[in-house]
Design a protein around this motif. Structure first.
Motif, mmCIF file in Angstrom:
data_model
loop_
_atom_site.group_PDB
_atom_site.id
_atom_site.type_symbol
_atom_site.label_atom_id
_atom_site.label_comp_id
_atom_site.label_asym_id
_atom_site.label_seq_id
_atom_site.Cartn_x
_atom_site.Cartn_y
_atom_site.Cartn_z
ATOM 1 N N ASP A 225 5.214 -12.472 52.797
ATOM 2 C CA ASP A 225 6.103 -12.849 51.708
ATOM 3 C C ASP A 225 5.673 -14.200 51.114
ATOM 4 O OD1 ASP A 225 7.649 -10.647 51.455
ATOM 5 O OD2 ASP A 225 9.179 -11.294 52.856
ATOM 6 N N ALA A 400 17.667 -11.844 59.997
ATOM 7 C CA ALA A 400 18.782 -10.946 59.701
ATOM 8 C C ALA A 400 20.103 -11.668 59.857
ATOM 9 C CB ALA A 400 18.743 -9.726 60.617
ATOM 10 N N SER B 305 8.933 -5.947 51.469
ATOM 11 C CA SER B 305 9.156 -7.318 51.938
ATOM 12 C C SER B 305 9.945 -7.332 53.237
ATOM 13 C CB SER B 305 9.930 -8.099 50.880
ATOM 14 O OG SER B 305 10.536 -9.220 51.501
ATOM 15 N N PRO B 306 9.344 -7.820 54.331
ATOM 16 C CA PRO B 306 10.097 -7.884 55.589
ATOM 17 C C PRO B 306 11.348 -8.752 55.468
ATOM 18 C CG PRO B 306 7.868 -8.827 55.854
ATOM 19 C CD PRO B 306 7.955 -8.287 54.463
ATOM 20 N N LEU B 307 11.313 -9.759 54.608
ATOM 21 C CA LEU B 307 12.484 -10.638 54.505
ATOM 22 C C LEU B 307 13.634 -9.973 53.756
ATOM 23 C CD1 LEU B 307 10.747 -14.082 54.051
ATOM 24 C CD2 LEU B 307 12.011 -13.249 56.037
ATOM 25 N N VAL B 308 13.321 -9.143 52.761
ATOM 26 C CA VAL B 308 14.375 -8.362 52.093
ATOM 27 C C VAL B 308 14.973 -7.381 53.102
ATOM 28 C CG1 VAL B 308 14.822 -6.580 50.347
ATOM 29 C CG2 VAL B 308 13.408 -8.575 49.757
ATOM 30 N N THR B 310 14.963 -7.383 56.421
ATOM 31 C CA THR B 310 15.729 -7.973 57.528
ATOM 32 C C THR B 310 17.086 -8.473 57.033
ATOM 33 O OG1 THR B 310 14.442 -9.991 57.209
ATOM 34 C CG2 THR B 310 13.856 -8.640 59.086
ATOM 35 N N ALA B 311 17.126 -9.025 55.814
ATOM 36 C CA ALA B 311 18.416 -9.490 55.272
ATOM 37 C C ALA B 311 19.384 -8.312 55.181
ATOM 38 C CB ALA B 311 18.226 -10.125 53.902
ATOM 39 N N ALA B 313 19.252 -5.522 56.938
ATOM 40 C CA ALA B 313 19.599 -5.159 58.323
ATOM 41 C C ALA B 313 20.742 -6.041 58.819
ATOM 42 C CB ALA B 313 18.384 -5.301 59.236
ATOM 43 N N GLY B 314 20.711 -7.316 58.460
ATOM 44 C CA GLY B 314 21.735 -8.260 58.911
ATOM 45 C C GLY B 314 22.959 -8.294 58.001
ATOM 46 N N ASP B 316 23.258 -9.461 55.135
ATOM 47 C CA ASP B 316 23.302 -10.836 54.650
ATOM 48 C C ASP B 316 23.078 -10.833 53.129
ATOM 49 O OD1 ASP B 316 23.043 -13.516 54.187
ATOM 50 O OD2 ASP B 316 21.293 -13.818 55.478
ATOM 51 N N ALA B 317 24.002 -11.394 52.392
ATOM 52 C CA ALA B 317 23.950 -11.381 50.920
ATOM 53 C C ALA B 317 22.899 -12.355 50.386
ATOM 54 C CB ALA B 317 25.328 -11.731 50.361
ATOM 55 N N ASN B 318 21.708 -12.235 50.898
ATOM 56 C CA ASN B 318 20.643 -13.199 50.618
ATOM 57 C C ASN B 318 19.756 -12.684 49.492
ATOM 58 O OD1 ASN B 318 18.836 -15.219 50.793
ATOM 59 N ND2 ASN B 318 18.449 -15.022 52.984
ATOM 60 N N LEU B 391 14.853 -3.295 58.211
ATOM 61 C CA LEU B 391 13.934 -3.658 59.300
ATOM 62 C C LEU B 391 14.755 -4.300 60.411
ATOM 63 C CD1 LEU B 391 11.121 -4.121 60.511
ATOM 64 C CD2 LEU B 391 10.876 -6.128 59.052
ATOM 65 N N THR B 392 14.844 -3.599 61.533
ATOM 66 C CA THR B 392 15.721 -4.054 62.612
ATOM 67 C C THR B 392 14.919 -4.451 63.855
ATOM 68 O OG1 THR B 392 15.914 -1.885 63.655
ATOM 69 C CG2 THR B 392 17.416 -2.338 61.821
ATOM 70 N N GLU B 393 15.586 -5.094 64.791
ATOM 71 C CA GLU B 393 14.919 -5.455 66.052
ATOM 72 C C GLU B 393 14.375 -4.217 66.755
ATOM 73 O OE1 GLU B 393 17.152 -8.190 68.618
ATOM 74 O OE2 GLU B 393 18.337 -8.671 66.855
ATOM 75 N N TYR B 395 12.861 -1.766 65.473
ATOM 76 C CA TYR B 395 11.501 -1.486 64.986
ATOM 77 C C TYR B 395 10.470 -2.199 65.867
ATOM 78 C CZ TYR B 395 7.344 -1.489 62.015
ATOM 79 O OH TYR B 395 6.062 -1.336 61.541
#
Lengths: 404, 404
Positions: A225, A400, B305-308, B310-311, B313-314, B316-318, B391-393, B395
């Motif tokens: 990223d 997350a 995007s791993p960050l999209v 993971t957000a 998954a969590g 998270d309104a990121n 993308l969760t733990e 995985y």
């Protein structure tokens, strides 16, 4: 890997001044680094290629393009990236710049800034301006504290101190950086600032920076990223008494170039080691490729593969994933010529598993903290090296659950 | 999302015959699917673009390029990908092909095969040949059991059964697929096979398959890793009594094309839902882009995007990470024109956070199992939709610890 880390924390560069504040953008830590320079200090810079760059990046890029550019003042805040903040974001940068140019009696083009932190939240210029006006710095001229003040999710401050000869002069070089992923949880950015006292033009510095950036900061990846705020500046106070260097090919400059290269590679590796959740650093060397771009693409295809990175996290001798990642680079190759080595362990030859391959030996090797993978493409004489880290459950947890 | 799943498990396509074996490549489960077809059955196929394709993919690609191609026999094994196995791998495919062409008294070019499983391990042809010669099938003509026999790390069998009209004829279509990541732990591959009885030429089938593949199987991503073995075949037994269709533009074909599109999209979504560790399916629609390729690149930049991921998954309104991922597509855009919507929640407008944005509402929306993200680029009239998962733990756990 991090060599040469000098215990000296005080800066030894004439004319360089660090002030470190707690402005309140971050809840508990220092969050503002104000650096000032003598008149006519030289500056060079490279930036993120993101098409959604932060307001500070847009502003810096414009100023770096001036022909006779120089710097008097650099302001870095952490805790807020001032990215995707529309016209308001631009106004914030302009207000801060105007305030600092008045304070230091210089041109607005001599004021540079960076912001790192949450994307999409308004950065109030008043908070920063009133802090500089009214508050006392928490620290002054400490390299380590400067590095700390720009941290976001970094787990340790990143800096490097070095000395190098130019003719008979002793040149000082220091660098600080932050980054813990190309973009950290809810935050952005890899930032790096390298300072020296060598008397050298901005133009020469810019060439050195561009040359070295490709093989260092542009050859690391944590999670593929790209941030909105990546910035690397190379700045000289020019206070050394050597005759101004205007020629990039000056042969006495070679040591200095090597020193800048080392400092950038070291800071880059510090960022990879601090990659979110990372437990291992992985060096991926691609050799005997058809072209440099082919070597680079194959190296990044491996370095960015979540399946390669998870296998290494699990110390699993699953080298088929390297084959997969070479394949998905779409570079033209001949499968049957590829050799893959982990450390000293030859794994494949002639497009299949090496006859003397030992899974036991490879599994043993994968227990190391530093993993080196060599891919011999067998088709040319070009090479490239990329650094990355493993992908662990901790990465997911950090990213997350950050705001919950 | 998976509609139309018919309880009928028996195949209803004249001339189609499934035999499902336990050959012993997998320890405990069925691992061999042998499908036979009447003479002159039509076939079309699309394959992985990987530069390290498996021996079976190389062989299938060659046969699909014949002008008057047809199929009599398809063999799929799971448990071993026969990829990166050098010349031995090619010989294995040739031996199996020769055996089957003798058994069914047909040309070697009428025998197709796929392999999925571990990369880099030798696949012994004798095991497969002796199984077909000497063992009895465990199941016959069950769609669900056929889908099960090609599974690797899939957690459920993937199939779809449909009927559609061509003029006054009732056309039968069934599809089976496997996949749980572009590449599953230590294994490869998304495989899909679609069967019909419509009397239609290989050439017309090929055009339909290529047309529909882009918007279905080529528009999903689990982890951005591309397998060595991806294969999708569309095959007709031609047993329906309609006059052979040789014209792709035959207007009566529209329903059939739509049916193929639906079946491919459904199977594609089943693969995404079964993405390793996935808990949510994410639809990413990019609209009003400058070109289709620009819309596609932006959609994939977000989806990969791993960050999209993971957000999400969590929960998270990121949404700043969506901005980052648009930026790293390097597509030419105007930040200030971008609108981002999660479901009905408008998040950004005019290049910054929407004035009525509610983090509470967005957080509430993110609790859904199906997340829909709309990106309005505001610069043209082209669009593209991509499907991915979070993308969760889990995985990491699946992929790091697979062999330990």
């Amino acid at each position: 890997m991090i060599k040469n880390k000098d215990p000296i924390k005080k800066i030894e560069i004439d004319g360089l001044d660090f002030k470190i504040f707690k402005s309140g953008i971050k809840k508990n830590n220092t969050d503002l680094l104000l650096v000032t320079f003598p008149k006519f200090s030289s500056i060079s810079g490279v930036f993120t290629k993101s098409k959604t760059p932060s307001a500070a990046v847009i502003d810096c890029k414009k100023k770096i393009n001036f022909k006779n550019r120089s710097i008097r003042c650099l302001l870095v805040n952490s805790g807020n990236a001032n990215a995707f903040t529309g016209l308001k974001g631009t106004k914030t940068v302009n207000k801060i710049t105007k305030f600092l140019s008045n304070l230091y009696n210089c041109d607005e083009n001599e004021v540079f800034s960076s912001s790192t932190g949450v994307i999409g939240e308004e950065l109030k210029p008043s908070k920063i301006i009133s802090c500089i006006k009214n508050k006392k710095p928490v620290f002054e001229n400490s390299i380590e504290e400067a590095a700390k003040s720009i941290m976001t999710t970094d787990t340790f401050p990143k800096y490097y101190i070095s000395k190098v000869k130019y003719k008979n002069f002793e040149v000082n070089v220091i660098g600080i950086a932050k980054g813990s992923g190309m973009i950290a949880p809810n935050m952005g950015t890899m930032l790096a600032y390298i300072f020296t006292d060598l008397n050298v033009s901005s133009k020469v510095l810019q060439k050195i920076l561009i040359n070295e950036n490709d093989k260092t900061f542009n050859s690391i990846t944590v999670d593929s990223d790209t941030s909105t705020s990546d910035t690397c500046l190379l700045i000289s106070t020019n206070q050394l008494k050597n005759k101004k260097i205007n020629n990039f090919n000056d042969k006495f400059l070679n040591n200095f170039k090597k020193c800048i290269s080392n400092i950038m590679l070291d800071l880059a590796k510090q960022i990879v080691i601090d990659g979110e959740g990372a437990k291992k650093i992985i060096e991926i060397r691609v050799e005997n490729a058809k072209s440099i771009s082919s070597a680079k693409n194959i190296a990044f295809s491996i370095a960015n593969s979540p399946l390669v990175k998870t296998a290494i996290a699990g110390e699993d001798a699953n080298w088929g994933r390297i084959v997969m990642a070479i394949g998905k680079s779409y570079e033209s190759i001949d499968q049957n010529k590829i050799k893959i080595k982990f450390g000293k362990n030859l794994v494949t030859k002639n497009g299949m598993r090496y006859s003397k391959y030992s899974e036991k030996n490879l599994s043993e090797y994968l227990k190391n903290k530093e993993i080196s993978i060599l891919i011999d493409i067998g088709m040319g004489n070009h090479k490239w090296t990329v650094y990355t880290c493993d992908l662990t459950e901790q990465y997911i947890r950090i990213n997350a659950d950050y705001r919950s």
